[in-house]
Design an enzyme around this catalytic site. Sequence first.
Site, short mmCIF file in Angstrom:
data_model
loop_
_atom_site.label_atom_id
_atom_site.label_comp_id
_atom_site.label_asym_id
_atom_site.label_seq_id
_atom_site.Cartn_x
_atom_site.Cartn_y
_atom_site.Cartn_z
N LYS A 184 0.83 -0.85 0.07
CA LYS A 184 -0.31 0.17 -0.09
C LYS A 184 1.05 0.92 0.02
O LYS A 184 1.61 1.84 1.05
CB LYS A 184 -0.75 0.08 0.90
CG LYS A 184 -1.40 1.09 1.58
CD LYS A 184 -2.72 0.90 2.88
CE LYS A 184 -3.39 2.50 3.12
NZ LYS A 184 -3.23 3.33 4.33
P1 FBP Z 1 -7.09 7.26 3.81
O1 FBP Z 1 -7.73 6.96 3.30
O2 FBP Z 1 -7.56 8.23 4.44
O3 FBP Z 1 -5.21 8.51 3.12
O4 FBP Z 1 -6.15 6.35 4.48
C1 FBP Z 1 -5.08 5.61 4.94
C2 FBP Z 1 -4.21 5.78 5.42
O5 FBP Z 1 -2.70 5.26 5.42
C3 FBP Z 1 -4.27 4.80 7.22
O6 FBP Z 1 -4.60 3.49 7.21
C4 FBP Z 1 -3.86 6.12 8.07
O7 FBP Z 1 -4.62 5.97 9.00
C5 FBP Z 1 -3.91 7.45 7.29
O8 FBP Z 1 -4.33 7.26 6.07
C6 FBP Z 1 -2.33 7.24 7.91
O9 FBP Z 1 -2.40 8.95 7.74
P2 FBP Z 1 -0.89 9.56 7.16
O10 FBP Z 1 -0.39 9.77 5.31
O11 FBP Z 1 -1.32 10.99 7.95
O12 FBP Z 1 -0.08 8.93 8.30
#
Ligand code: FBP
Length: 274
Positions: A184
């Site tokens: 991811k």
């Molecule tokens: P989103 O689609 O809201 O971006 O979620 C993906 C994610 O990786 C979540 O799993 C995690 O909480 C967040 O984004 C991490 O955010 P950041 O990039 O601010 O650390």
Amino acid sequence: MDPPQFIGKRVRLAKILPGGRSVIFAFDHGVEHGPQEIPRARRDARKLMQEIVDAGVDAVMTTPGIARLTWDIWAGRTAMIVKLTGKTSLRPSEDQLLQSIIGSVGEAAAVGADAVAATVYWGSPLEDLMLERWARIRLEAESLGMPALQLAYPRGPAIKDRYAVEIVEYGARAAMESGADLIKTYYTGSEETFRRVVEAASGIPVLMSGGAKTQSPLDFLEKVYSVIRAGGQGVVVGRNVFQATSIEAMVVAIREVVHKGVEPSKAAELLGEA
Ligand code: FBP
């Protein structure tokens, strides 16, 4: 005959990626960003899980606590990926480049999860510690026939632009070489650049990390479309779904793009608001 661990991984991956692609809901924002990120009416974790499962995602990636609290809602209906690392944004900035262990592979297996997930901040001064933890998690998961998803996030003092293609493809490559079964990572801004990320992963499925809510749902669907056209396997999305006007309509629209390759403008018609 293939060893059972090999078979187990294949069986679980087929469940997470039906037909080879997946729409995965990211449900870890309560830890990562704080509950304020989730609209008030959707803050109850059981209610939100119910809405998400009913909307028809292929899998949910969530924290050990939410997986336990909501097991009766997702059981038999959606694949479950338990994320075993986390951090809050309450930490001092000098400690933001490390995630802590918040659960175990044994616990994930015990609750019936299909996979585990862990974050690696490639480029962090604490990369060594994160990699040691990652290796332990994915090897233990593998011994139980469970795949491991790596949130391959390049970030650290030497990284000027974490979304630059050279940086994201490096992270995806490093994720593949460090044994990830699913990757991811960030969107790089275009189909052409994301294709390089997919190529660097050499056949290991790459899913786009959703990111902050886009200006319009159509903008998000366009990103998803580029990812699919670039050879990516789907998305792991949180905010663009749980901050949407209608969770169900947004999930259905994303599914159209991911699973059927429907053009974003067509898929957006399902929302009636793009
Ligand atoms: P989103 O689609 O809201 O971006 O979620 C993906 C994610 O990786 C979540 O799993 C995690 O909480 C967040 O984004 C991490 O955010 P950041 O990039 O601010 O650390």
